[in-house]
Enzyme design. Structure first.
Site, PDB file in Angstrom:
ATOM      1  N   ASP A   1      18.583  17.067  10.117  1.00 30.27           N
ATOM      2  CA  ASP A   1      18.904  18.327   9.980  1.00 30.27           C
ATOM      3  C   ASP A   1      19.964  17.950   9.442  1.00 30.27           C
ATOM      4  O   ASP A   1      20.528  19.093   8.561  1.00 30.27           O
ATOM      5  CB  ASP A   1      19.241  18.977  11.417  1.00 30.27           C
ATOM      6  CG  ASP A   1      17.665  19.366  12.147  1.00 30.27           C
ATOM      7  OD1 ASP A   1      16.879  20.152  11.464  1.00 30.27           O
ATOM      8  OD2 ASP A   1      17.408  18.554  13.181  1.00 30.27           O
TER       9      ASP A   1
ATOM     10  N   GLU B   1      11.340  11.357  19.096  1.00 32.90           N
ATOM     11  CA  GLU B   1      11.823  10.846  17.749  1.00 32.90           C
ATOM     12  C   GLU B   1      12.789   9.822  17.994  1.00 32.90           C
ATOM     13  O   GLU B   1      12.569   8.800  17.184  1.00 32.90           O
ATOM     14  CB  GLU B   1      12.594  12.001  16.869  1.00 32.90           C
ATOM     15  CG  GLU B   1      11.528  13.143  16.338  1.00 32.90           C
ATOM     16  CD  GLU B   1      12.260  14.175  15.693  1.00 32.90           C
ATOM     17  OE1 GLU B   1      11.721  14.685  14.579  1.00 32.90           O
ATOM     18  OE2 GLU B   1      13.445  14.325  15.795  1.00 32.90           O
TER      19      GLU B   1
HETATM   20  O1  LIG Z   1      12.943  18.225  16.134  1.00 30.99           O
HETATM   21  C1  LIG Z   1      12.601  18.039  14.668  1.00 30.99           C
HETATM   22  C2  LIG Z   1      13.249  17.243  13.854  1.00 30.99           C
HETATM   23  O2  LIG Z   1      14.085  16.113  14.209  1.00 30.99           O
HETATM   24  C3  LIG Z   1      13.135  17.323  12.597  1.00 30.99           C
HETATM   25  O3  LIG Z   1      12.816  16.164  11.679  1.00 30.99           O
HETATM   26  C4  LIG Z   1      14.312  18.174  11.671  1.00 30.99           C
HETATM   27  O4  LIG Z   1      14.416  19.269  12.585  1.00 30.99           O
HETATM   28  C5  LIG Z   1      14.251  18.358  10.408  1.00 30.99           C
HETATM   29  O5  LIG Z   1      13.067  19.101  10.203  1.00 30.99           O
HETATM   30  P1  LIG Z   1      12.829  19.879   8.776  1.00 30.99           P
HETATM   31  O6  LIG Z   1      12.293  18.582   7.754  1.00 30.99           O
HETATM   32  O7  LIG Z   1      11.785  20.772   8.974  1.00 30.99           O
HETATM   33  O8  LIG Z   1      14.145  20.476   8.062  1.00 30.99           O
END
Ligand SMILES: O=C[C@H](O)[C@H](O)[C@H](O)COP(=O)(O)O
Length: 243
Positions: free
Chosen positions: A86, A105
């Site tokens: 994020d 994760e």
């Molecule tokens: O819990 C979710 C993860 O940490 C994701 O990797 C993070 O939120 C990024 O997601 P996105 O690629 O959809 O922006």
């Protein structure tokens, strides 16, 4: 290039680091899903890998696309994890958990020799905290944990709303069966201090600050791909340079 194309380009660049025989941690989120799609194409043409997914959602996509899966029980040591984020700061400290998968994760990242973060340029920040910090908490004692989180932050000079993540009218529940608090503290100058303070609260299961876990970030923008390697820490074997 639109936002989705940037995610695809970052995922494509990360795929170049994947070799046959690798044990892969596979992240969660829209960027990680682009990686899964590209990985599945390679698997279909003969690349042999086994993946440990970081969420039920990622596991379902891998199964649908034919990416061979294992579990961390069967495959407790991984060669490489590829995941989104994020926010990413210049030291490759991350905020993760926008999709609610932070606990698995972080466990998977910690079991990996290398972690490559893939993101578009909008995720790069000088100081983490524009994105609310996800904190995974036990359901028991929720209100007490909320109060303790706010107090721990205040001790560090941080403040802001701490809200329970909802899905419609119900609290969001993680794959581990916990709730998530999203903490809008604003800029977090000392991530290590906040991490330690949060871990001192019994109801906190995990938080979305990933410190010292990412070895490389692959950042896509309209200008192309930027690869950033984590700086060397004493005793670490991680390479340090900025490309
Ligand atoms: O819990 C979710 C993860 O940490 C994701 O990797 C993070 O939120 C990024 O997601 P996105 O690629 O959809 O922006």
């Amino acid at each position: 290039m639109d936002a989705r194309q940037l995610k695809v380009e970052a995922a494509r660049a990360a795929l170049a680091h994947v070799g046959s025989g690798m044990r892969l941690g596979i992240g969660t989120g829209t960027t990680a899903e682009e990686f899964v799609r590209l990985l599945a194409e390679k698997v279909a043409t003969g690349l042999e890998v086994v993946g440990v997914p970081t969420s039920e959602r990622t596991a379902a996509l891998c199964r649908e696309l034919g990416v061979p899966l294992s579990t961390l029980e069967e495959t407790p040591e991984l060669d490489l994890t590829i995941d989104g984020a994020d926010e990413v700061d210049p030291d490759l400290t991350l905020i993760k958990g926008g999709g609610g998968a932070l606990l698995r994760e972080k466990i998977v990242a910690a079991a990996s020799d290398r972690v490559i973060v893939i993101a578009d340029r909008s995720k790069m920040v000088e100081t983490l905290g524009r994105f609310p910090l996800p904190i995974e908490v036990n359901k028991f004692g929720l209100r007490a944990t909320e109060i303790a989180v706010a107090a721990a932050a205040a001790d560090l000079g941080l403040s802001g709303p701490v809200t329970l993540r909802m899905t419609g009218s119900q609290p969001f529940v993680t794959d581990g069966g916990h709730f998530i608090l999203d903490a809008s503290f604003g800029r977090i100058p000392d991530t290590r201090a906040l991490s330690n303070a949060l871990f001192a609260i019994p109801g906190v299961v995990e938080h979305g600050l990933f410190i010292g876990l990412a070895s490389t970030a692959i950042i896509a923008s309209g200008d192309g791909i930027q690869t950033v390697h984590a700086a060397r820490k004493p005793g670490s074997s991680i390479d340090h340079d900025v490309a």
